[in-house]
Structures are given as structure tokens and as C-alpha cells.
Design a protein around this motif. Structure first.
Motif, PDB file in Angstrom:
ATOM      1  N   ASP A 147       0.790  -1.090  -0.131  1.00  0.00           N
ATOM      2  CA  ASP A 147       0.021   0.049   0.183  1.00  0.00           C
ATOM      3  C   ASP A 147       1.040   1.192  -0.073  1.00  0.00           C
ATOM      4  N   LEU A 148       0.823   2.033  -1.020  1.00  0.00           N
ATOM      5  CA  LEU A 148       1.441   3.310  -1.080  1.00  0.00           C
ATOM      6  C   LEU A 148       0.668   4.373  -1.365  1.00  0.00           C
ATOM      7  N   VAL A 149       0.843   5.544  -0.696  1.00  0.00           N
ATOM      8  CA  VAL A 149       0.211   6.688  -0.718  1.00  0.00           C
ATOM      9  C   VAL A 149       0.915   7.746  -1.216  1.00  0.00           C
ATOM     10  N   ILE A 150       0.139   8.421  -2.445  1.00  0.00           N
ATOM     11  CA  ILE A 150       0.728   9.528  -3.106  1.00  0.00           C
ATOM     12  C   ILE A 150      -0.277  10.616  -2.996  1.00  0.00           C
ATOM     13  N   ASP A 151       0.147  11.821  -3.471  1.00  0.00           N
ATOM     14  CA  ASP A 151      -0.515  13.163  -3.558  1.00  0.00           C
ATOM     15  C   ASP A 151      -1.348  13.185  -4.735  1.00  0.00           C
ATOM     16  N   ARG A 152      -2.656  13.172  -4.565  1.00  0.00           N
ATOM     17  CA  ARG A 152      -3.692  12.989  -5.618  1.00  0.00           C
ATOM     18  C   ARG A 152      -3.586  13.532  -7.020  1.00  0.00           C
ATOM     19  N   ALA A 153      -2.610  14.692  -6.927  1.00  0.00           N
ATOM     20  CA  ALA A 153      -2.369  15.446  -8.211  1.00  0.00           C
ATOM     21  C   ALA A 153      -1.530  14.777  -8.949  1.00  0.00           C
ATOM     22  N   ARG A 154      -0.696  13.932  -8.435  1.00  0.00           N
ATOM     23  CA  ARG A 154       0.471  13.081  -9.028  1.00  0.00           C
ATOM     24  C   ARG A 154       0.490  11.756  -9.648  1.00  0.00           C
ATOM     25  N   PHE A 155      -1.087  11.344  -9.647  1.00  0.00           N
ATOM     26  CA  PHE A 155      -1.330  10.082 -10.049  1.00  0.00           C
ATOM     27  C   PHE A 155      -0.914   9.714 -11.425  1.00  0.00           C
ATOM     28  N   ASP A 156      -1.176  10.338 -12.178  1.00  0.00           N
ATOM     29  CA  ASP A 156      -0.543  10.241 -13.750  1.00  0.00           C
ATOM     30  C   ASP A 156       0.903   9.938 -13.878  1.00  0.00           C
ATOM     31  N   GLU A 157       1.798  10.962 -12.894  1.00  0.00           N
ATOM     32  CA  GLU A 157       3.369  10.569 -12.921  1.00  0.00           C
ATOM     33  C   GLU A 157       3.480   9.165 -12.040  1.00  0.00           C
ATOM     34  N   ALA A 158       2.618   8.947 -11.071  1.00  0.00           N
ATOM     35  CA  ALA A 158       2.830   7.586 -10.552  1.00  0.00           C
ATOM     36  C   ALA A 158       2.668   6.297 -11.604  1.00  0.00           C
ATOM     37  N   ASN A 159       1.663   6.608 -12.139  1.00  0.00           N
ATOM     38  CA  ASN A 159       1.060   5.600 -13.260  1.00  0.00           C
ATOM     39  C   ASN A 159       2.230   5.251 -14.358  1.00  0.00           C
ATOM     40  N   ARG A 160       2.704   6.423 -14.979  1.00  0.00           N
ATOM     41  CA  ARG A 160       3.674   6.486 -15.866  1.00  0.00           C
ATOM     42  C   ARG A 160       5.105   5.753 -15.217  1.00  0.00           C
ATOM     43  N   ILE A 161       5.290   5.932 -14.077  1.00  0.00           N
ATOM     44  CA  ILE A 161       6.578   5.180 -13.499  1.00  0.00           C
ATOM     45  C   ILE A 161       6.172   3.729 -13.346  1.00  0.00           C
ATOM     46  N   LEU A 162       5.272   3.309 -12.800  1.00  0.00           N
ATOM     47  CA  LEU A 162       4.882   2.132 -12.464  1.00  0.00           C
ATOM     48  C   LEU A 162       4.838   1.489 -13.900  1.00  0.00           C
ATOM     49  N   GLU A 163       4.150   1.700 -14.983  1.00  0.00           N
ATOM     50  CA  GLU A 163       4.039   1.106 -16.263  1.00  0.00           C
ATOM     51  C   GLU A 163       5.396   0.995 -16.773  1.00  0.00           C
ATOM     52  N   GLY A 164       6.290   1.999 -16.355  1.00  0.00           N
ATOM     53  CA  GLY A 164       7.762   1.940 -16.977  1.00  0.00           C
ATOM     54  C   GLY A 164       8.348   0.816 -16.266  1.00  0.00           C
ATOM     55  N   GLU A 165       7.968   0.309 -15.014  1.00  0.00           N
ATOM     56  CA  GLU A 165       8.715  -0.597 -14.270  1.00  0.00           C
ATOM     57  C   GLU A 165       8.060  -2.079 -14.680  1.00  0.00           C
ATOM     58  N   GLY A 166       7.150  -2.085 -15.640  1.00  0.00           N
ATOM     59  CA  GLY A 166       6.412  -3.285 -16.102  1.00  0.00           C
ATOM     60  C   GLY A 166       5.325  -3.607 -15.309  1.00  0.00           C
ATOM     61  N   TYR A 167       4.570  -2.796 -14.654  1.00  0.00           N
ATOM     62  CA  TYR A 167       3.402  -3.013 -13.902  1.00  0.00           C
ATOM     63  C   TYR A 167       2.321  -2.617 -14.852  1.00  0.00           C
ATOM     64  N   GLU A 168       1.380  -3.535 -14.637  1.00  0.00           N
ATOM     65  CA  GLU A 168      -0.213  -3.531 -15.323  1.00  0.00           C
ATOM     66  C   GLU A 168      -1.224  -2.913 -14.638  1.00  0.00           C
ATOM     67  N   SER A 169      -2.410  -2.433 -15.296  1.00  0.00           N
ATOM     68  CA  SER A 169      -3.356  -2.199 -14.510  1.00  0.00           C
ATOM     69  C   SER A 169      -4.813  -2.370 -15.416  1.00  0.00           C
ATOM     70  N   ARG A 170      -6.019  -2.212 -14.728  1.00  0.00           N
ATOM     71  CA  ARG A 170      -7.391  -2.512 -15.532  1.00  0.00           C
ATOM     72  C   ARG A 170      -7.239  -1.448 -16.464  1.00  0.00           C
ATOM     73  N   GLU A 171      -7.594  -2.084 -17.690  1.00  0.00           N
ATOM     74  CA  GLU A 171      -8.022  -1.115 -18.736  1.00  0.00           C
ATOM     75  C   GLU A 171      -9.403  -0.458 -18.618  1.00  0.00           C
ATOM     76  N   LEU A 172      -9.369   0.786 -18.244  1.00  0.00           N
ATOM     77  CA  LEU A 172     -10.430   1.725 -18.238  1.00  0.00           C
ATOM     78  C   LEU A 172     -10.214   3.135 -19.125  1.00  0.00           C
ATOM     79  N   THR A 173     -11.397   3.559 -19.595  1.00  0.00           N
ATOM     80  CA  THR A 173     -11.300   4.813 -20.180  1.00  0.00           C
ATOM     81  C   THR A 173     -10.911   5.793 -19.169  1.00  0.00           C
ATOM     82  N   PRO A 174     -10.424   7.038 -19.731  1.00  0.00           N
ATOM     83  CA  PRO A 174     -10.150   7.977 -18.881  1.00  0.00           C
ATOM     84  C   PRO A 174     -11.157   8.596 -17.902  1.00  0.00           C
ATOM     85  N   PHE A 175     -12.547   8.363 -18.364  1.00  0.00           N
ATOM     86  CA  PHE A 175     -13.509   8.784 -17.335  1.00  0.00           C
ATOM     87  C   PHE A 175     -13.846   7.840 -16.309  1.00  0.00           C
ATOM     88  N   GLN A 176     -13.699   6.655 -16.712  1.00  0.00           N
ATOM     89  CA  GLN A 176     -13.724   5.421 -15.830  1.00  0.00           C
ATOM     90  C   GLN A 176     -12.777   5.418 -14.783  1.00  0.00           C
TER      91      GLN A 176
END
Length: 366
Positions: free
Chosen positions: A129-158
């Protein structure tokens, strides 16, 4: 359903140390004609198999050779090994986030295992469980994807809707270097979803945070008062349906006798969340004999709503493992009754409605 001796024994064992009277009671229960398969099964449900194994090995090691308790060793060993993998991954990711200049705070799981249980062998965890500033979610998403992590495929709105409703998003990856072990990360943009009264700002949490070493990196972790609040909210969110949630609070209290209770009170009042805190403390004291200071215990017992809810949970706990799904309205009722104010009740009611609506357009995960 009648309360069973197996549950009483498991409750005694859901702590890292037994007092003299508790040990005598445990030895008496061990001498009864217990259903060991049932004991192992409810230990799995309540998330305290390592504690059961630890106390059995100490008090009655011969029982560990009896079916089906002989499987406990393998289960506990496998979970400890997986925990070591996750601890290493936490340290690695902490270094990655630090190099990227994105502050992150680790909570629960490995933090509890190392700081209050004395090691990962006694407190299993299956994710980070990791906590980040909500305004920096997109950055964290990019970093984790760069480290080989996957997530659910949702539309931006979803995805944005899911983050607002749940306050977290899950990522995962298989680590081929360690036998394809699965690493799962719950990335929190909020400690709690918006329907709850938890309002601590990430910046304040970060300012008060300390550090712990995981692997090769120092990782930010919650300050003790903040951790107590989070544990009480986490148990509350999960309706205190497992002994492990109560054990986390009880062990934290045992490990920190010099806890700053003035700060605990002040933050609970500021968030209008005294009942959430009192409920967690009441359960830790009643179920696992946690050392709650006398003045705090008096305040807890003075709130009749808290004591009524606590009694209800204590009565339900032995049967919880047999309940397939707790009725939705019962869950909503618990959350509403434990709010400090009418505004809190209205807020949770609106949140519960919004969450049900969101399930119509956000697909369920695999």
C-alpha cells in the motif's frame, strides 16, 4: 450459531505474546477435543495463520504433525517467502520514486510487520500500500508502467471515477527473476474514499512521516499517531470482520506505550472521527486485551453508540467466517451509526449511493 472453543483459542493466539492467565487458558483449550481442520480454516479467514503457527510451535509442537495442521508450516513459510519478495520490491520502488522526485509513503503490510510484529513471519501481507499526492497520480502511473506494472483497462473517465470513488488504483506485475512471483500495489490517492470523515492532507502526512529501511532504500512511513488513525479507519471500512484488523491496533498499542494521546485526540476531533477511533480501541481492548490508557478507556466507554456497535461486532465475529456476504444495508448502517455528526451520516449516505451507481458503468476487475 454457538461460539466454539476453536474461535476462543484463535482469539488468544491472535497476538504476539500471551500473559500468564491467557497462557493457562490456551493450554486448557488445547486439551479439549478440538476440530483442527476448522481451526486452520478460520485462522486463514481471519488472517492470523502465522500467529497460530507460532503459538502452537511454542506450546504444543506435537500438534503440528497432525492433519491438517501439518499444512500450516508450508502455508506460513510460503507467505513469509512472498513477504520477503514484496519487501525487496518495496525498497526497489522507493528508490525509483525518489529518483523521479515523487514522494511516496508506505503503510500497513510490511510496515506493520517490521515495526510492531517483530518481522514479516508473524504478519502476512499480499500487496503493498503506497500513498501519493492525488495530483500526481498520472506521474506515478507512468513510473509504474515503466517498471513493468499493469492495471485495469479503463477509459479516462472510468479511471477518474474509480479513483474518486475508491481513492486507490491497483497495479501488478509478475517478477520472472523470483519464480514469477506476483507483486500487487494498491496506489492510494487518498487514505480513505470521500464518504468517510478522514481528511488528513498528504502534505501533512508527509511532513510528519518517518523512515524505515526496506531492501536497499529508506522508505517514508506514517508517523505512529497517523498509523493508528489509518488502522482504525481500515478496520472500520472492512467492518472489523477479521481478527487481523483488531490485532493490528492491539499490537500497535503494545509496541508504543508512550503514544502521544493528546495528538490522537486532537486529530480525531479535527476530523470529527472520534467514534471511528473509539470503536477500534474498544475492540482492541475487549477482544485482545490491548493496553488502552485508563482515561482513554473511560472516554470510549462513555459513548453508548460506540459500545453498542462494539458489542454487535464482538457477537458477530465468531460467525463472520461463515457469512458469504454481509447484507449491503447492514454495512451501510454500521458506517452511518459510527459517524460523529449528522453531516457525516449524510456524506456517507451520498457516497454509498454514488458507489452503487458507479458500479453500473465501471466494469468489475478480473
Amino acid at each position: 450459531m454457538e461460539r466454539r472453543a476453536e474461535f476462543d483459542l484463535l482469539t488468544l493466539f491472535s497476538r504476539t505474546a500471551l500473559g500468564g492467565e491467557q497462557e493457562v487458558r490456551a493450554e486448557a483449550l488445547l486439551g479439549e477435543d478440538l476440530d483442527w481442520g476448522y481451526l486452520g480454516a478460520i485462522a486463514g479467514y481471519h488472517g492470523v495463520q502465522p500467529l497460530l503457527y507460532y503459538h502452537l510451535r511454542r506450546l504444543a509442537p506435537e500438534l503440528l504433525a497432525v492433519e491438517p495442521l501439518d499444512r500450516l508450516r508450508a502455508v506460513v513459510g510460503a507467505r513469509s517467502a512472498h513477504g520477503l519478495v514484496l519487501v525487496h520490491e518495496l525498497g526497489r520502488l522507493a528508490g525509483v520514486f525518489e529518483r523521479e522526485g515523487l514522494p511516496v509513503i508506505a503503510m500497513k503490510g510490511p510496515v506493520l510487520a517490521q515495526s510492531i510484529y517483530g518481522g514479516i513471519a508473524l504478519r502476512p501481507f499480499v500487496d503493498l500500500d503506497l500513498v501519493i499526492d492525488r495530483a500526481r497520480f498520472d506521474e506515478a502511473n507512468r513510473i509504474l508502467e515503466g517498471e513493468g506494472y499493469e492495471s485495469r483497462e479503463l477509459t479516462p473517465f472510468q479511471k477518474r471515477s474509480y479513483l474518486f470513488i475508491h481513492g486507490q488504483f491497483t497495479f501488478w506485475r509478475r517478477m520472472a527473476s523470483v519464480g514469477s512471483a506476483l507483486a500487487v500495489i494498491d496506489l492510494h490517492t487518498a487514505i480513505m474514499p470521500p464518504g468517510y470523515s478522514y481528511t488528513e492532507d498528504f502534505g501533512d502526512l508527509l511532513r510528519r512521516s518517518g523512515t524505515m529501511k526496506f531492501g536497499a532504500s529508506e522508505t517514508r512511513v506514517l508517523e505512529t499517531v497517523d498509523l493508528l488513525e489509518v488502522l482504525c479507519y481500515h478496520g472500520f471500512k472492512n467492518r472489523w470482520d477479521r481478527l487481523k484488523y483488531i490485532a493490528d491496533v492491539a499490537e500497535l498499542l503494545r509496541a508504543t506505550p508512550e503514544l502521544n494521546w493528546d495528538a490522537v485526540y486532537a486529530r480525531a476531533r479535527a476530523m470529527r472521527s472520534s467514534r471511528v477511533l473509539w470503536l477500534g480501541l474498544s475492540l482492541a481492548e475487549r477482544v485482545l486485551d490491548a493496553p488502552v490508557p485508563e482515561r482513554v478507556s473511560r472516554d470510549v466507554h462513555a459513548d453508548r453508540h460506540v459500545m453498542s456497535l462494539s458489542e454487535e461486532i464482538v457477537e458477530r465475529l465468531p460467525q463472520q467466517a461463515h457469512m458469504r456476504v454481509e447484507p449491503y444495508l447492514d454495512r451501510v448502517r454500521l458506517n452511518i451509526l459510527a459517524q460523529d455528526s449528522l453531516l457525516g451520516r449524510l456524506r456517507y449516505g451520498a457516497y454509498a449511493t454514488a458507489r452503487r451507481i458507479s458500479e453500473l458503468y465501471i466494469p468489475e476487475g478480473d
